[in-house]
Scaffold this motif. Structure first.
Motif, PDB file in Angstrom:
ATOM      1  N   GLU A  82       0.921  -1.187  -0.219  1.00  0.00           N
ATOM      2  CA  GLU A  82      -0.118   0.098  -0.173  1.00  0.00           C
ATOM      3  C   GLU A  82       0.710   1.530   0.137  1.00  0.00           C
ATOM      4  N   GLN A  83       1.951   1.098   0.897  1.00  0.00           N
ATOM      5  CA  GLN A  83       2.837   2.461   0.804  1.00  0.00           C
ATOM      6  C   GLN A  83       3.516   2.635  -0.584  1.00  0.00           C
ATOM      7  N   GLU A  84       4.003   1.611  -1.258  1.00  0.00           N
ATOM      8  CA  GLU A  84       4.685   1.596  -2.543  1.00  0.00           C
ATOM      9  C   GLU A  84       3.565   2.244  -3.479  1.00  0.00           C
ATOM     10  N   ARG A  85       2.479   1.644  -3.230  1.00  0.00           N
ATOM     11  CA  ARG A  85       1.382   2.130  -4.505  1.00  0.00           C
ATOM     12  C   ARG A  85       1.007   3.620  -4.200  1.00  0.00           C
ATOM     13  N   LYS A  86       1.036   4.050  -3.073  1.00  0.00           N
ATOM     14  CA  LYS A  86       0.684   5.330  -2.753  1.00  0.00           C
ATOM     15  C   LYS A  86       2.078   6.421  -3.352  1.00  0.00           C
ATOM     16  N   LYS A  87       3.073   5.809  -2.980  1.00  0.00           N
ATOM     17  CA  LYS A  87       4.254   6.774  -3.537  1.00  0.00           C
ATOM     18  C   LYS A  87       4.250   6.844  -4.976  1.00  0.00           C
ATOM     19  N   LYS A  88       4.121   5.590  -5.782  1.00  0.00           N
ATOM     20  CA  LYS A  88       3.980   5.438  -7.250  1.00  0.00           C
ATOM     21  C   LYS A  88       2.805   6.477  -7.657  1.00  0.00           C
ATOM     22  N   GLN A  89       1.752   6.627  -6.899  1.00  0.00           N
ATOM     23  CA  GLN A  89       0.614   7.442  -7.436  1.00  0.00           C
ATOM     24  C   GLN A  89       1.277   8.918  -7.055  1.00  0.00           C
ATOM     25  N   ASP A  90       1.948   9.214  -5.949  1.00  0.00           N
ATOM     26  CA  ASP A  90       2.407  10.554  -5.933  1.00  0.00           C
ATOM     27  C   ASP A  90       3.188  10.640  -7.113  1.00  0.00           C
ATOM     28  N   LEU A  91       4.139  10.103  -7.474  1.00  0.00           N
ATOM     29  CA  LEU A  91       5.180  10.168  -8.679  1.00  0.00           C
ATOM     30  C   LEU A  91       4.322  10.421  -9.945  1.00  0.00           C
ATOM     31  N   ASP A  92       3.272   9.752 -10.102  1.00  0.00           N
ATOM     32  CA  ASP A  92       2.492   9.967 -11.263  1.00  0.00           C
ATOM     33  C   ASP A  92       1.808  11.307 -11.394  1.00  0.00           C
ATOM     34  N   ASP A  93       1.347  11.769 -10.245  1.00  0.00           N
ATOM     35  CA  ASP A  93       0.826  13.126 -10.101  1.00  0.00           C
ATOM     36  C   ASP A  93       1.617  14.290 -10.361  1.00  0.00           C
ATOM     37  N   GLU A  94       2.960  14.115  -9.887  1.00  0.00           N
ATOM     38  CA  GLU A  94       3.780  15.217 -10.298  1.00  0.00           C
ATOM     39  C   GLU A  94       4.286  15.056 -11.781  1.00  0.00           C
ATOM     40  N   GLU A  95       4.498  14.252 -12.126  1.00  0.00           N
ATOM     41  CA  GLU A  95       4.579  13.819 -13.943  1.00  0.00           C
ATOM     42  C   GLU A  95       3.622  14.534 -14.461  1.00  0.00           C
ATOM     43  N   LYS A  96       2.333  14.261 -13.940  1.00  0.00           N
ATOM     44  CA  LYS A  96       1.331  14.820 -14.909  1.00  0.00           C
ATOM     45  C   LYS A  96       1.109  16.215 -14.730  1.00  0.00           C
ATOM     46  N   THR A  97       1.596  16.904 -13.401  1.00  0.00           N
ATOM     47  CA  THR A  97       1.476  18.364 -13.558  1.00  0.00           C
ATOM     48  C   THR A  97       2.796  18.897 -14.220  1.00  0.00           C
ATOM     49  N   ALA A  98       3.911  18.388 -14.150  1.00  0.00           N
ATOM     50  CA  ALA A  98       5.044  18.665 -14.974  1.00  0.00           C
ATOM     51  C   ALA A  98       4.651  18.770 -16.520  1.00  0.00           C
ATOM     52  N   LYS A  99       3.991  17.834 -16.840  1.00  0.00           N
ATOM     53  CA  LYS A  99       3.533  17.870 -18.323  1.00  0.00           C
ATOM     54  C   LYS A  99       2.732  18.894 -18.873  1.00  0.00           C
ATOM     55  N   PHE A 100       1.629  19.212 -17.687  1.00  0.00           N
ATOM     56  CA  PHE A 100       0.714  20.122 -18.062  1.00  0.00           C
ATOM     57  C   PHE A 100       1.138  21.453 -18.003  1.00  0.00           C
ATOM     58  N   ILE A 101       2.039  21.809 -17.277  1.00  0.00           N
ATOM     59  CA  ILE A 101       2.985  23.011 -17.334  1.00  0.00           C
ATOM     60  C   ILE A 101       3.660  23.152 -18.545  1.00  0.00           C
ATOM     61  N   GLU A 102       4.313  22.041 -18.828  1.00  0.00           N
ATOM     62  CA  GLU A 102       5.106  22.426 -20.269  1.00  0.00           C
ATOM     63  C   GLU A 102       4.221  22.470 -21.375  1.00  0.00           C
ATOM     64  N   GLN A 103       3.033  21.791 -21.408  1.00  0.00           N
ATOM     65  CA  GLN A 103       2.197  22.187 -22.455  1.00  0.00           C
ATOM     66  C   GLN A 103       1.505  23.692 -22.547  1.00  0.00           C
ATOM     67  N   GLN A 104       1.221  24.103 -21.285  1.00  0.00           N
ATOM     68  CA  GLN A 104       0.782  25.586 -21.185  1.00  0.00           C
ATOM     69  C   GLN A 104       2.101  26.538 -21.645  1.00  0.00           C
TER      70      GLN A 104
END
Length: 390
Positions: A154-176
């Motif tokens: 559960e902890q590993e899955r949560k950590k991976k989810q946080d990393l995915d959210d950070e990557e999505k945010t970085a891609k969104f900023i790059e598109q803007q």
């Protein structure tokens, strides 16, 4: 009150004596009976109940050994899990806690002959992480509980989810940013040659624009003064600034040199200390009782030092020779005026004269009497760093 009564003095005495651990050589694992002495164990071995247990064990000895081995392994691992968790710990510490329980399974009834064999078996079976060090074998319990594994996943899955959210945010900023730059032409710098219109004209570079503007401003404000007065004021200001800066630089140089000397002295004293202090021909006192009351608290002279930590000493009163570790010895402080040897610190190996003793600070003052430092007075040297010379 009968002799076999539970509250009779003899029954109470027997229960008191039976408390705690007894010698392993007088324990019968088959009958799970602990005897207090050799005679009791001999009588037990001749008893009918013991003979019956031996007959049962002789029919299938492997079954009994497997049973005892499984019980020993389960109890040992349960203690390791509850007491130490997943920490790395010495195997002998766990074993000592395990055998402190009076009703434990003894290792001589299992398939393992020594604790080292049992530790290696735990590593081969993947029940614990084991490693060998100069101090012995260390073990670390591997928690395979389903609840623990689920929590880790559960902890590993949560950590991976946080990393995915950070990557999505970085891609969104790059598109803007990319959308904002669309349709705009980036201005490119145009490089031209440096040409002078007049060959006789001097090329001047203004490297300190801020300073020049401040000087110009000050000149404008002081335009009411004559040129000679301005020169005098500027000369006085420059002299004050140069004197102030030179004074500061001298103080800094003096301070840094003094600090450097103090640091070197402290480093010398710190690096000169060793964890061994034995020297030949010094007087020491025996502080261990393991050699007997005959030598306890008696003085001796060190005749030979072996491997830096062991000494061959000769007793002063009897002349007997003993081989002792430095942890079983302590230094001897003589009366003022007597000769001593420095055993540790920056003055290690020098002989001196004891000048005074400070009992409150457990230190002394000596005067070096040998070597290139002869005549130097050393204060606040600890008791354990000096000892009387024979």
């Amino acid at each position: 009150m009968g002799k076999s009564d539970f509250l009779s003095p003899k029954a109470i005495a027997n229960r008191i004596k039976s408390k705690g651990l007894q010698k392993l050589r007088w324990y019968c694992q088959m009958c799970q009976k602990q005897c207090r002495d050799e005679n009791g164990f001999k009588c037990h071995c001749m008893s009918e109940s013991h003979q019956r247990q031996l007959l049962l064990a002789s029919e299938n000895p492997q079954q009994f050994m497997d049973y005892f081995s499984e019980e020993f392994r389960n109890d040992f691992l349960e203690l390791l899990r509850r007491r130490f968790g997943t920490k790395r710990v010495h195997n002998n510490i766990v074993y000592n806690e395990y055998i402190s329980h009076r009703e434990h399974i003894h290792m001589n009834a299992t398939q393992w002959e020594t604790l080292t064999d049992f530790t290696k078996w735990l590593g081969r079976e993947g029940l614990c992480k084991v490693d060998e060090t100069p101090k012995g074998w260390y073990i670390q319990y591997i928690d395979r509980d389903p609840e623990t594994i689920r929590r880790q996943q559960e902890q590993e899955r949560k950590k991976k989810q946080d990393l995915d959210d950070e990557e999505k945010t970085a891609k969104f900023i790059e598109q803007q940013v990319r959308r904002g730059l669309e349709g705009k032409e980036l201005e490119k710098p145009v490089y031209t040659e440096l040409n002078r219109e007049n060959e006789e004209e001097k090329v001047a570079f203004n490297l300190n624009k801020g300073a020049s503007t401040s000087i110009a401003a000050s000149s404008k404000t002081s335009s009411g003064l004559g040129p000679n007065a301005l020169k005098m004021v500027e000369g006085a200001v420059k002299r004050k600034e140069s004197a102030h800066s030179s004074g500061q630089s001298k103080e800094k140089k003096k301070k840094s040199a003094l600090d450097e000397i103090m640091e070197l002295e402290e480093e010398k004293k710190r690096t000169a200390r060793r964890d061994y202090w034995l020297q030949p021909e010094i007087v020491v006192k025996i502080v261990t009782k393991k050699v007997g009351e005959k030598y306890h608290r008696k003085k001796a002279v060190v005749k030979e030092v072996i491997d830096k930590y062991t000494a061959v000493v000769k007793m002063i009163d009897s002349g007997d020779k003993l081989k002792l570790d430095q942890t079983h010895l302590e230094t001897v402080i003589p009366a003022p005026g007597k000769k001593v040897m420095v055993l540790n610190g920056g003055y290690r190996g020098n002989e001196g004269i004891l000048e005074s003793i400070n009992e409150k600070r457990f230190s002394a003052t000596i005067v070096i009497d040998s070597g290139p430092l002869k005549g130097r007075r050393v204060e606040d040297i600890l008791y354990e760093d000096i000892s009387k010379l024979a």
